[in-house]
Scaffold this motif. Structure first.
Motif, PDB file in Angstrom:
ATOM      1  N   GLY A  90       0.799  -1.220   0.000  1.00  0.00           N
ATOM      2  CA  GLY A  90       0.000   0.000   0.000  1.00  0.00           C
ATOM      3  C   GLY A  90       0.829   1.267   0.000  1.00  0.00           C
ATOM      4  O   GLY A  90       0.417   2.279   0.570  1.00  0.00           O
ATOM      5  N   ILE A  91       1.994   1.218  -0.642  1.00  0.00           N
ATOM      6  CA  ILE A  91       2.827   2.420  -0.618  1.00  0.00           C
ATOM      7  C   ILE A  91       3.402   2.728  -1.998  1.00  0.00           C
ATOM      8  O   ILE A  91       3.880   1.841  -2.700  1.00  0.00           O
ATOM      9  CB  ILE A  91       3.949   2.301   0.446  1.00  0.00           C
ATOM     10  N   ASP A 241      -3.802  10.458  13.638  1.00  0.00           N
ATOM     11  CA  ASP A 241      -3.420   9.643  12.478  1.00  0.00           C
ATOM     12  C   ASP A 241      -2.690  10.447  11.412  1.00  0.00           C
ATOM     13  O   ASP A 241      -2.015   9.875  10.558  1.00  0.00           O
ATOM     14  CB  ASP A 241      -4.659   8.978  11.862  1.00  0.00           C
ATOM     15  N   MET A 242      -2.831  11.748  11.424  1.00  0.00           N
ATOM     16  CA  MET A 242      -2.144  12.578  10.428  1.00  0.00           C
ATOM     17  C   MET A 242      -0.682  12.815  10.811  1.00  0.00           C
ATOM     18  O   MET A 242       0.093  13.360  10.031  1.00  0.00           O
ATOM     19  CB  MET A 242      -2.868  13.933  10.263  1.00  0.00           C
ATOM     20  N   SER A 246       0.441   6.204  10.905  1.00  0.00           N
ATOM     21  CA  SER A 246      -0.413   5.021  10.715  1.00  0.00           C
ATOM     22  C   SER A 246      -0.955   4.940   9.293  1.00  0.00           C
ATOM     23  O   SER A 246      -1.443   3.905   8.860  1.00  0.00           O
ATOM     24  CB  SER A 246      -1.568   5.045  11.716  1.00  0.00           C
ATOM     25  N   THR A 247      -0.827   6.039   8.540  1.00  0.00           N
ATOM     26  CA  THR A 247      -1.341   6.085   7.165  1.00  0.00           C
ATOM     27  C   THR A 247      -0.269   5.714   6.145  1.00  0.00           C
ATOM     28  O   THR A 247      -0.481   5.865   4.938  1.00  0.00           O
ATOM     29  CB  THR A 247      -1.807   7.521   6.849  1.00  0.00           C
ATOM     30  N   LEU A 252       5.447  -0.173   7.638  1.00  0.00           N
ATOM     31  CA  LEU A 252       5.731   0.010   9.066  1.00  0.00           C
ATOM     32  C   LEU A 252       4.880  -0.978   9.856  1.00  0.00           C
ATOM     33  O   LEU A 252       3.665  -1.025   9.689  1.00  0.00           O
ATOM     34  CB  LEU A 252       5.403   1.441   9.517  1.00  0.00           C
ATOM     35  N   ASP A 253       5.529  -1.761  10.704  1.00  0.00           N
ATOM     36  CA  ASP A 253       4.820  -2.777  11.472  1.00  0.00           C
ATOM     37  C   ASP A 253       4.587  -2.272  12.907  1.00  0.00           C
ATOM     38  O   ASP A 253       5.467  -2.389  13.769  1.00  0.00           O
ATOM     39  CB  ASP A 253       5.638  -4.079  11.470  1.00  0.00           C
TER      40      ASP A 253
END
Ligand code: A3P
Length: 299
Positions: A90-91, A241-242, A246-247, A252-253
């Motif tokens: 997702g990146i 979250d910004m 986390s976005t 990142l785990d």
């Protein structure tokens, strides 16, 4: 560049780097800085995100408050040399493109480059640069936990091995010692550089924001300054979250460690053995020859 597996360190113009941060080297070197661009430069884990949020609030907090709640900090402040594309995780992040696409003024741009890697247009345009340094012991601990949770970074291994590697500069972006010293020396012939310390920010955020705004030539009322100080408190940023990364995609785990981990001065005491501390101090004295550059490991 794919981030499916952990990257490997290699020598890049005399600095240990990994490919996700060198893949776009040529376009980064050609980056056209504008006179009002602001570069935020740090060794990784020195407080980049914190200072990025402060700068973003100083410039846009009043005029565009919505951006604080709708755009993650890694997009508001592009990471110039980062090039990671992994749809599975997702990146898709090409920092130099994001920087070029920014439509806001000033453009706030982040880098972890050692001073000699900074694209020449930043110097030619006499851009303002904010450098943040953190004491090596806490910086090492923070970087260790980050390398554990960032699955694109070289594997950290055992703490004792990591400790050794840090001392010899086998870290992505090279030696902490070279980094903080290189940027410190730059201050001598480049006046548009503001050198700040993580420990000072922890001790008195309000005062550091005041110094920073003076450097930037901004007139900020005490009320707004206090408001910003409140907005960038560790707990607030950790929950937001910004700002808590986390976005950022599955690279990142967060099960291993949070990005916003502790935000303290002195956590090294929970990691360093007595022997490691002695070895560190001895080595530090030999490497840090400039008495004008002083760090605090406790406040
Ligand atoms: P720790 O791992 O010691 O908690 P960077 O943004 O350069 O990656 O730096 C991350 C480090 O800065 C982390 O350190 C993080 O918790 C800390 N940090 C970020 N925002 C902070 C804040 N508002 N107050 C204190 N520390 C903060």
């Amino acid at each position: 560049m794919s981030s499916g597996t952990r990257a490997e360190l290699y020598d890049f113009h005399g600095v240990q780097m990994t490919r996700p941060f060198t893949a776009t080297w040529e376009s980064v070197q050609k980056f056209q800085a504008r006179p009002d661009d602001i570069l935020i430069a740090t060794y990784p884990k020195a407080g980049t995100t914190w200072v990025s949020c402060i700068l973003d609030l100083l410039y846009f907090g009043q005029t565009d408050p919505e951006r604080q709640t709708s755009i993650p900090i890694h997009d508001r402040v592009p990471f110039l040399e980062m090039a990671v594309s992994n749809p599975e995780k997702g990146i898709n992040y090409i920092g130099v493109d994001l920087a070029n696409e920014l439509t806001t003024t000033p453009r706030l741009i982040k880098t972890h480059y050692p001073v000699q890697f900074v694209p020449k247009s930043f110097w030619e345009q006499n851009c303002k640069i904010v450098y943040v340094a953190r004491n090596a012991k806490d910086n090492m601990v923070s970087y260790y936990h980050f390398d554990r949770m960032n699955t694109a970074q070289p594997a950290p291994g055992e703490w004792s091995d990591y400790f050794q590697r840090f001392l010899v500069g086998k870290m992505t972006w090279g030696s902490w010692y070279d980094h903080v010293n290189g940027w410190w020396q730059k201050k001598r012939n480049y006046s548009n550089l503001h050198y700040m310390f993580f420990e000072d920010l922890v001790e008195n955020t309000d005062l550091e924001i005041d110094k920073l705004s003076r450097f930037l030539g901004l007139s900020v009322t005490p009320e707004i300054r206090q408001q910003i100080t409140g907005q960038v408190q560790f707990d607030k940023m950790k929950k937001n979250d910004m700002t808590n990364y986390s976005t950022f995609g599955d690279v990142l785990d967060f099960k291993v460690s949070p990005f916003m981990r502790k935000g303290k001065v002195g956590d090294w005491k929970n990691h360093f053995t007595v022997a490691q501390n002695e070895k560190f101090d001895e080595d530090f004295q030999q490497k840090m020859m400039d008495p004008t550059l002083q760090f605090r490991t406790l406040i």
